[in-house]
Write an enzyme that holds these catalytic residues in place. Structure first.
Site, PDB file in Angstrom:
ATOM      1  N   ASP A  82      71.249  92.101  45.134  1.00  0.00           N
ATOM      2  CA  ASP A  82      72.378  91.866  44.225  1.00  0.00           C
ATOM      3  C   ASP A  82      72.802  93.170  43.535  1.00  0.00           C
ATOM      4  OD1 ASP A  82      74.306  90.415  42.932  1.00  0.00           O
ATOM      5  OD2 ASP A  82      72.970  89.607  41.402  1.00  0.00           O
TER       6      ASP A  82
ATOM      7  N   HIS B 141      79.245  96.943  49.262  1.00  0.00           N
ATOM      8  CA  HIS B 141      78.507  96.287  50.348  1.00  0.00           C
ATOM      9  C   HIS B 141      78.140  97.300  51.437  1.00  0.00           C
ATOM     10  CE1 HIS B 141      79.149  92.579  48.334  1.00  0.00           C
ATOM     11  NE2 HIS B 141      80.420  92.474  48.619  1.00  0.00           N
TER      12      HIS B 141
ATOM     13  N   LEU C 114      57.471  93.632  62.851  1.00  0.00           N
ATOM     14  CA  LEU C 114      58.082  93.050  61.650  1.00  0.00           C
ATOM     15  C   LEU C 114      59.153  92.063  62.098  1.00  0.00           C
ATOM     16  CD1 LEU C 114      58.749  93.107  58.505  1.00  0.00           C
ATOM     17  CD2 LEU C 114      60.435  94.861  59.074  1.00  0.00           C
TER      18      LEU C 114
END
Ligand code: FPP
Length: 235
Positions: free
Chosen positions: A8, A25, A119
């Site tokens: 955020d 973004h 991962l």
């Protein structure tokens, strides 16, 4: 270890610089790579990143399409690097409201990295934990069930390539103290770390500090602390 992050603060980061939200973004997408590399180095098994919530559709159309384009570009740009570094890509959430190009990019990225085991990187896109729980519950029928069966259903309805189970550590950047409909079932006993840092400014160093804070915590899962547990139970 499963780490989840609510990334955020992109909008505020951009506003403070007089830039459009989409620039925030874009800067945020660059940080994703650093954090993924650090997660792999720190032996995190699963990393789930909140990239676009189902409620984010209510943002201005220009911002939504910029985010969708960014996600597509990210997948296309990062897929080979992920493959070379053992990172398996998976997008969780609804797929039916995404454009055909993004759906194609998701399928290609998932196929190309399907054998990677170092991962598991899950990007949550058009994701709502409450919708996922409702969908999983609706498909269970009337037969007996347990938590593991429910988790398998949750994985199926959200397109998760595996049932990854509980979140161990949830990090939220950007200073807000809320969960925003993210992994509500999976976070039942998650340790929470909130950072005031806007996501585009989040660093590997701060991420490592959050992991260290997590490792120092006494997790009790509703039981006793290891310190207080009777010896006979501790063995
Ligand atoms: C919240 O910031 C962030 C989002 C809604 C999108 C997160 C997306 C990225 C970090 C980039 C794309 C992701 C990937 C995986 C390539 P906000 O816009 O709500 O910020 P604000 O609270 O400051 O307004």
């Amino acid at each position: 270890m499963h780490v989840a992050i609510i990334m955020d603060g992109n909008g505020r980061w951009a506003r403070e610089r007089g830039l459009p939200r989409s620039a925030g973004h874009r800067a945020g997408a660059d940080v994703v790579r650093t954090i993924v590399e650090t997660a792999a180095a720190e032996r995190v098994d699963v990393l789930t990143l909140y990239a676009f919530s189902s409620d984010n559709w209510s943002r201005p159309a220009r911002e939504v399409s910029a985010l969708m384009r960014l996600l597509g570009h990210y997948l296309e740009r990062e897929v080979e690097g992920c493959r070379e570094n053992g990172v398996r890509l998976n997008v969780i959430g609804r797929r039916d409201r995404l454009g055909p190009e993004l759906q194609g990019a998701i399928e290609r990225a998932e196929r190309r990295t399907a054998a990677c085991r170092r991962l598991l990187l899950r990007l949550a896109v058009d994701y709502s934990a409450r919708d996922a729980i409702v969908m999983a519950a609706a498909g269970l029928g009337n037969g007996p069930t347990d938590r593991a069966a429910f988790e398998r259903r949750l994985a199926e309805v959200t397109h998760s390539v595996q049932s990854v189970g509980a979140v161990d550590l949830l990090i939220r950047t950007g200073g807000e103290l809320r969960l925003s409909d993210f992994l509500l079932w999976e976070c039942a006993y998650a340790e929470l770390v909130f950072s005031p840092t806007y996501w585009p400014d989040y660093t590997a160093r701060e991420f490592r500090a959050a992991l260290a804070a997590f490792r120092a915590r006494d997790r009790r899962f509703g039981g006793l602390s290891t310190r207080d547990r009777p010896r006979a139970l501790a063995v």
